[in-house]
Design an enzyme around this catalytic site. Structure first.
Site, PDB file in Angstrom:
ATOM      1  N   TYR A 209       0.839  -1.204   0.000  1.00  0.00           N
ATOM      2  CA  TYR A 209       0.000   0.000   0.000  1.00  0.00           C
ATOM      3  C   TYR A 209       0.876   1.257   0.000  1.00  0.00           C
ATOM      4  O   TYR A 209       0.736   2.122  -0.865  1.00  0.00           O
ATOM      5  CB  TYR A 209      -0.903  -0.037   1.232  1.00  0.00           C
ATOM      6  CG  TYR A 209      -1.903   1.093   1.318  1.00  0.00           C
ATOM      7  CD1 TYR A 209      -3.045   1.107   0.530  1.00  0.00           C
ATOM      8  CD2 TYR A 209      -1.722   2.131   2.230  1.00  0.00           C
ATOM      9  CE1 TYR A 209      -3.984   2.132   0.635  1.00  0.00           C
ATOM     10  CE2 TYR A 209      -2.651   3.154   2.348  1.00  0.00           C
ATOM     11  CZ  TYR A 209      -3.783   3.156   1.551  1.00  0.00           C
ATOM     12  OH  TYR A 209      -4.708   4.171   1.660  1.00  0.00           O
TER      13      TYR A 209
ATOM     14  N   GLU B  70       4.165   1.776  -0.573  1.00  0.00           N
ATOM     15  CA  GLU B  70       5.055   1.991  -1.726  1.00  0.00           C
ATOM     16  C   GLU B  70       4.247   2.152  -3.012  1.00  0.00           C
ATOM     17  O   GLU B  70       4.644   2.879  -3.916  1.00  0.00           O
ATOM     18  CB  GLU B  70       6.061   0.844  -1.859  1.00  0.00           C
ATOM     19  CG  GLU B  70       7.027   0.726  -0.675  1.00  0.00           C
ATOM     20  CD  GLU B  70       8.066   1.851  -0.588  1.00  0.00           C
ATOM     21  OE1 GLU B  70       7.896   2.921  -1.208  1.00  0.00           O
ATOM     22  OE2 GLU B  70       9.060   1.651   0.135  1.00  0.00           O
ATOM     23  N   GLY B  71       3.117   1.448  -3.082  1.00  0.00           N
ATOM     24  CA  GLY B  71       2.240   1.620  -4.252  1.00  0.00           C
ATOM     25  C   GLY B  71       1.768   3.059  -4.356  1.00  0.00           C
ATOM     26  O   GLY B  71       1.800   3.677  -5.421  1.00  0.00           O
TER      27      GLY B  71
ATOM     28  N   GLY C  70      -2.392   0.384  22.936  1.00  0.00           N
ATOM     29  CA  GLY C  70      -3.348   1.432  22.567  1.00  0.00           C
ATOM     30  C   GLY C  70      -2.783   2.827  22.698  1.00  0.00           C
ATOM     31  O   GLY C  70      -3.523   3.814  22.624  1.00  0.00           O
TER      32      GLY C  70
ATOM     33  N   GLN D 147      -0.647   4.135  20.592  1.00  0.00           N
ATOM     34  CA  GLN D 147      -0.396   4.729  19.254  1.00  0.00           C
ATOM     35  C   GLN D 147      -1.500   5.741  18.953  1.00  0.00           C
ATOM     36  O   GLN D 147      -2.627   5.588  19.424  1.00  0.00           O
ATOM     37  CB  GLN D 147      -0.300   3.645  18.168  1.00  0.00           C
ATOM     38  CG  GLN D 147      -1.570   2.889  17.823  1.00  0.00           C
ATOM     39  CD  GLN D 147      -1.784   1.643  18.686  1.00  0.00           C
ATOM     40  OE1 GLN D 147      -1.472   1.639  19.863  1.00  0.00           O
ATOM     41  NE2 GLN D 147      -2.345   0.595  18.094  1.00  0.00           N
TER      42      GLN D 147
ATOM     43  N   PRO E  92       2.237   2.440  12.291  1.00  0.00           N
ATOM     44  CA  PRO E  92       2.788   3.745  12.696  1.00  0.00           C
ATOM     45  C   PRO E  92       2.437   4.112  14.138  1.00  0.00           C
ATOM     46  O   PRO E  92       1.319   3.870  14.594  1.00  0.00           O
ATOM     47  CB  PRO E  92       2.139   4.721  11.708  1.00  0.00           C
ATOM     48  CG  PRO E  92       1.812   3.892  10.506  1.00  0.00           C
ATOM     49  CD  PRO E  92       1.427   2.544  11.066  1.00  0.00           C
TER      50      PRO E  92
ATOM     51  N   ARG F 278       0.540   9.768  14.426  1.00  0.00           N
ATOM     52  CA  ARG F 278       0.179  10.368  13.138  1.00  0.00           C
ATOM     53  C   ARG F 278      -0.719  11.576  13.369  1.00  0.00           C
ATOM     54  O   ARG F 278      -1.742  11.481  14.039  1.00  0.00           O
ATOM     55  CB  ARG F 278      -0.536   9.333  12.279  1.00  0.00           C
ATOM     56  CG  ARG F 278      -0.896   9.875  10.909  1.00  0.00           C
ATOM     57  CD  ARG F 278      -1.641   8.870  10.086  1.00  0.00           C
ATOM     58  NE  ARG F 278      -0.799   7.802   9.602  1.00  0.00           N
ATOM     59  CZ  ARG F 278      -1.273   6.623   9.215  1.00  0.00           C
ATOM     60  NH1 ARG F 278      -2.564   6.370   9.302  1.00  0.00           N
ATOM     61  NH2 ARG F 278      -0.461   5.718   8.768  1.00  0.00           N
TER      62      ARG F 278
HETATM   63  P1  NAD Z   1     -12.641   1.803   0.301  1.00  0.00           P
HETATM   64  O1  NAD Z   1     -11.926   0.500   0.381  1.00  0.00           O
HETATM   65  O2  NAD Z   1     -13.954   1.940   0.963  1.00  0.00           O
HETATM   66  O3  NAD Z   1     -12.804   2.264  -1.208  1.00  0.00           O
HETATM   67  C1  NAD Z   1     -11.928   1.884  -2.247  1.00  0.00           C
HETATM   68  C2  NAD Z   1     -12.764   1.599  -3.479  1.00  0.00           C
HETATM   69  O4  NAD Z   1     -11.890   1.232  -4.560  1.00  0.00           O
HETATM   70  C3  NAD Z   1     -13.716   0.418  -3.275  1.00  0.00           C
HETATM   71  O5  NAD Z   1     -14.985   0.746  -3.774  1.00  0.00           O
HETATM   72  C4  NAD Z   1     -13.069  -0.708  -4.088  1.00  0.00           C
HETATM   73  O6  NAD Z   1     -13.992  -1.664  -4.535  1.00  0.00           O
HETATM   74  C5  NAD Z   1     -12.404   0.086  -5.199  1.00  0.00           C
HETATM   75  N1  NAD Z   1     -11.297  -0.631  -5.835  1.00  0.00           N
HETATM   76  C6  NAD Z   1     -10.267  -1.270  -5.224  1.00  0.00           C
HETATM   77  N2  NAD Z   1      -9.444  -1.782  -6.144  1.00  0.00           N
HETATM   78  C7  NAD Z   1      -9.951  -1.453  -7.368  1.00  0.00           C
HETATM   79  C8  NAD Z   1      -9.543  -1.694  -8.705  1.00  0.00           C
HETATM   80  N3  NAD Z   1      -8.440  -2.391  -8.984  1.00  0.00           N
HETATM   81  N4  NAD Z   1     -10.323  -1.213  -9.711  1.00  0.00           N
HETATM   82  C9  NAD Z   1     -11.455  -0.522  -9.445  1.00  0.00           C
HETATM   83  N5  NAD Z   1     -11.887  -0.257  -8.202  1.00  0.00           N
HETATM   84  C10 NAD Z   1     -11.131  -0.712  -7.180  1.00  0.00           C
HETATM   85  O7  NAD Z   1     -11.621   2.902   0.875  1.00  0.00           O
HETATM   86  P2  NAD Z   1     -11.830   4.443   1.140  1.00  0.00           P
HETATM   87  O8  NAD Z   1     -11.599   4.687   2.573  1.00  0.00           O
HETATM   88  O9  NAD Z   1     -13.068   4.931   0.514  1.00  0.00           O
HETATM   89  O10 NAD Z   1     -10.568   5.039   0.366  1.00  0.00           O
HETATM   90  C11 NAD Z   1     -10.700   5.672  -0.900  1.00  0.00           C
HETATM   91  C12 NAD Z   1      -9.334   6.177  -1.348  1.00  0.00           C
HETATM   92  O11 NAD Z   1      -8.837   7.119  -0.410  1.00  0.00           O
HETATM   93  C13 NAD Z   1      -8.285   5.071  -1.477  1.00  0.00           C
HETATM   94  O12 NAD Z   1      -7.479   5.338  -2.599  1.00  0.00           O
HETATM   95  C14 NAD Z   1      -7.493   5.213  -0.207  1.00  0.00           C
HETATM   96  O13 NAD Z   1      -6.167   4.765  -0.378  1.00  0.00           O
HETATM   97  C15 NAD Z   1      -7.554   6.710   0.022  1.00  0.00           C
HETATM   98  N6  NAD Z   1      -7.382   7.019   1.456  1.00  0.00           N
HETATM   99  C16 NAD Z   1      -8.371   6.781   2.339  1.00  0.00           C
HETATM  100  C17 NAD Z   1      -8.166   7.037   3.687  1.00  0.00           C
HETATM  101  C18 NAD Z   1      -9.230   6.796   4.724  1.00  0.00           C
HETATM  102  O14 NAD Z   1      -8.940   6.936   5.914  1.00  0.00           O
HETATM  103  N7  NAD Z   1     -10.444   6.479   4.371  1.00  0.00           N
HETATM  104  C19 NAD Z   1      -6.930   7.553   4.105  1.00  0.00           C
HETATM  105  C20 NAD Z   1      -5.941   7.762   3.165  1.00  0.00           C
HETATM  106  C21 NAD Z   1      -6.163   7.507   1.828  1.00  0.00           C
HETATM  107  N1  UDP Z   2      -6.365  -0.857  15.508  1.00  0.00           N
HETATM  108  C1  UDP Z   2      -6.757  -1.417  16.714  1.00  0.00           C
HETATM  109  N2  UDP Z   2      -7.816  -2.274  16.717  1.00  0.00           N
HETATM  110  C2  UDP Z   2      -8.508  -2.580  15.603  1.00  0.00           C
HETATM  111  C3  UDP Z   2      -8.129  -1.992  14.368  1.00  0.00           C
HETATM  112  C4  UDP Z   2      -7.028  -1.137  14.366  1.00  0.00           C
HETATM  113  O1  UDP Z   2      -6.164  -1.161  17.761  1.00  0.00           O
HETATM  114  O2  UDP Z   2      -9.470  -3.367  15.691  1.00  0.00           O
HETATM  115  C5  UDP Z   2      -5.228   0.077  15.511  1.00  0.00           C
HETATM  116  C6  UDP Z   2      -4.178  -0.177  14.438  1.00  0.00           C
HETATM  117  O3  UDP Z   2      -3.207  -1.096  14.887  1.00  0.00           O
HETATM  118  C7  UDP Z   2      -3.608   1.215  14.234  1.00  0.00           C
HETATM  119  C8  UDP Z   2      -4.812   2.129  14.462  1.00  0.00           C
HETATM  120  O4  UDP Z   2      -5.751   1.369  15.223  1.00  0.00           O
HETATM  121  O5  UDP Z   2      -2.638   1.488  15.212  1.00  0.00           O
HETATM  122  C9  UDP Z   2      -5.484   2.601  13.182  1.00  0.00           C
HETATM  123  O6  UDP Z   2      -5.735   1.449  12.387  1.00  0.00           O
HETATM  124  P1  UDP Z   2      -6.548   1.512  11.028  1.00  0.00           P
HETATM  125  O7  UDP Z   2      -6.475   0.142  10.428  1.00  0.00           O
HETATM  126  O8  UDP Z   2      -7.872   2.112  11.246  1.00  0.00           O
HETATM  127  O9  UDP Z   2      -5.763   2.556  10.119  1.00  0.00           O
HETATM  128  P2  UDP Z   2      -4.220   2.794   9.758  1.00  0.00           P
HETATM  129  O10 UDP Z   2      -3.358   1.879  10.565  1.00  0.00           O
HETATM  130  O11 UDP Z   2      -4.137   2.515   8.306  1.00  0.00           O
HETATM  131  O12 UDP Z   2      -3.991   4.202  10.123  1.00  0.00           O
END
Ligand code: NAD
Ligand code: UDP
Ligand code: UDP
Length: 327
Positions: free
Chosen positions: A149, A151-152, A211, A213, A278, A281
């Site tokens: 995720y 690096e992508g 907890g 973090q 992490p 944040r």
């Molecule tokens: P989500 O998983 O609910 O939505 C992602 C959507 O992308 C889904 O509808 C999924 O089916 C679709 N998808 C996945 N792979 C696909 C592919 N190969 N082709 C077409 N569709 C595909 O996640 P989200 O929280 O709505 O996140 C949306 C975007 O925002 C993502 O790019 C995520 O990395 C970015 N983002 C979200 C958060 C967050 O906290 N919600 C934080 C940082 C970045």
């Molecule tokens: N986390 C947790 N319990 C859960 C799910 C996540 O304690 O059931 C922690 C996780 O380890 C991280 C934080 O909550 O420290 C946020 O996790 P989340 O998966 O929501 O987002 P991200 O790690 O991508 O910020």
């Protein structure tokens, strides 16, 4: 800022949590929306209410494959965002970010249109600078379980900036910090939805590690407002710009708040901390404030009850197991 006339906007990942709210907002603003999604983590339920809207179209498509359609703008959100889902098929996650970016950038180049990238605070990895500013290059493990995720998304940012430099593409790269709200999937695995669903169903709240973090939680409406504003900035604004709510909470604090707001008697269950999780944040949103005239309006104290109400209603109507989608 440009004015924001009626446009046909392609939203990849439009059936996901954030994407479906963005589709709603664009339709409300009078635009046409083409929602492209492969329904990996998104659901048809998230966009079902738009079915009869003549300005809304859905295309089941995987962005790792080329896409030849016509649009005026692209908002690229396709990518699973929850660690448990992006780690299910990590190779596909990298392909989605990288091949997906190449395809939507190629599409934007052919059409000469503006394109937005939903990047992430994960580009900072386990940050050694706090709060995170856009000029921080990050601290990312290239070979860990989160790397597909992180690096992508980093490579996708590189592609956006190279298309900008090489062919003059108009780009908008936003680094989104943890966002929550209605339409997160009940089995999504992210902390806010996990804690709420666990509290409402009387299951133990699963706390990774002790907890201590921290995360900063942004309500989805605030994020969508920032995305729309960013898209309307002059072409000189490329980002990256941090978008998030700078309020910072420990995960233990979040658990306590969810228990208090739901009145749940659920216990706390400690689980091992996933690797590369992490430690701290928080976004520095100075650039977003200056560039977009934006800052979040919904505090965690306001956003959590709205989200709890959504899950309470969903679970009452359908039950946890009955909800289709990722498990
Ligand atoms: P989500 O998983 O609910 O939505 C992602 C959507 O992308 C889904 O509808 C999924 O089916 C679709 N998808 C996945 N792979 C696909 C592919 N190969 N082709 C077409 N569709 C595909 O996640 P989200 O929280 O709505 O996140 C949306 C975007 O925002 C993502 O790019 C995520 O990395 C970015 N983002 C979200 C958060 C967050 O906290 N919600 C934080 C940082 C970045
Ligand atoms: N986390 C947790 N319990 C859960 C799910 C996540 O304690 O059931 C922690 C996780 O380890 C991280 C934080 O909550 O420290 C946020 O996790 P989340 O998966 O929501 O987002 P991200 O790690 O991508 O910020
Ligand atoms: N592409 C697409 N739709 C388009 C134009 C391009 O999906 O309308 C994809 C196609 O797969 C192409 C990629 O975007 O390989 C990158 O396009 P670009 O024009 O940058 O490079 P090239 O065509 O030379 O590979």
């Amino acid at each position: 800022m440009d004015d924001y006339r009626t446009k046909r906007v392609l939203v990849t990942g439009g059936a996901g949590f954030v994407g479906s709210h963005l589709c709603d907002r664009l339709i409300r603003d009078g635009h046409e929306v083409i929602c492209v999604d492969n329904f990996f983590t998104g659901t048809r339920a998230n966009i079902a209410h738009l079915r009869d809207e003549y300005r809304f179209e859905v295309l089941r498509h995987d962005v790792t494959h080329p896409l030849y359609i016509e649009a005026d703008e692209i908002m690229n959100l396709a990518c699973p965002a929850s660690p448990i889902h992006y780690q299910t098929d990590p190779v596909q996650t990298t392909k989605t970010s990288v091949h997906g970016a190449i395809n939507v950038l190629g599409l934007a180049k052919r059409l000469g249109i503006k394109i937005f990238q939903a990047s992430t605070s994960e580009v900072y990895g386990d940050p050694q600078v706090h709060p995170q500013t856009e000029d921080y290059w990050g601290h990312v493990n290239p070979v860990g379980i989160r790397s597909c995720y992180d690096e992508g998304k980093r490579c996708a940012e590189t592609l956006f900036f190279d298309y900008h430099r090489q062919v003059g593409l108009r780009i908008k790269v936003a680094r989104i910090f943890n966002t929550y709200g209605p339409r997160m999937h009940p089995n999504d695995g992210r902390v806010v939805s996990n804690f709420i669903v666990q509290a409402l169903t009387g299951e133990p709240l699963t706390i990774h590690g002790d907890g201590s973090q921290t995360r900063s939680f942004c309500y989805v409406d605030d994020l969508v407002e920032a995305m729309v504003r960013m898209m309307a900035t002059p072409d000189s604004v490329t980002g990256p710009i941090n978008l998030g709510n700078p309020g910072e909470f420990t995960i233990a604090e979040l658990a306590e708040r969810v228990l208090a707001l739901t009145g749940s008697k659920s216990e706390l269950r400690r689980l091992p901390r996933p690797s590369d999780d992490p430690g701290r944040r928080r976004p520095d949103i100075g650039l977003a404030k200056r560039t977009l005239g934006w800052e979040p309006r919904v505090s965690l104290a306001e956003g959590l009850p709205r989200t709890i109400e959504y899950f309470d209603d969903l679970l009452r109507r359908r039950g946890r197991a009955a909800v289709p989608g990722p498990a």
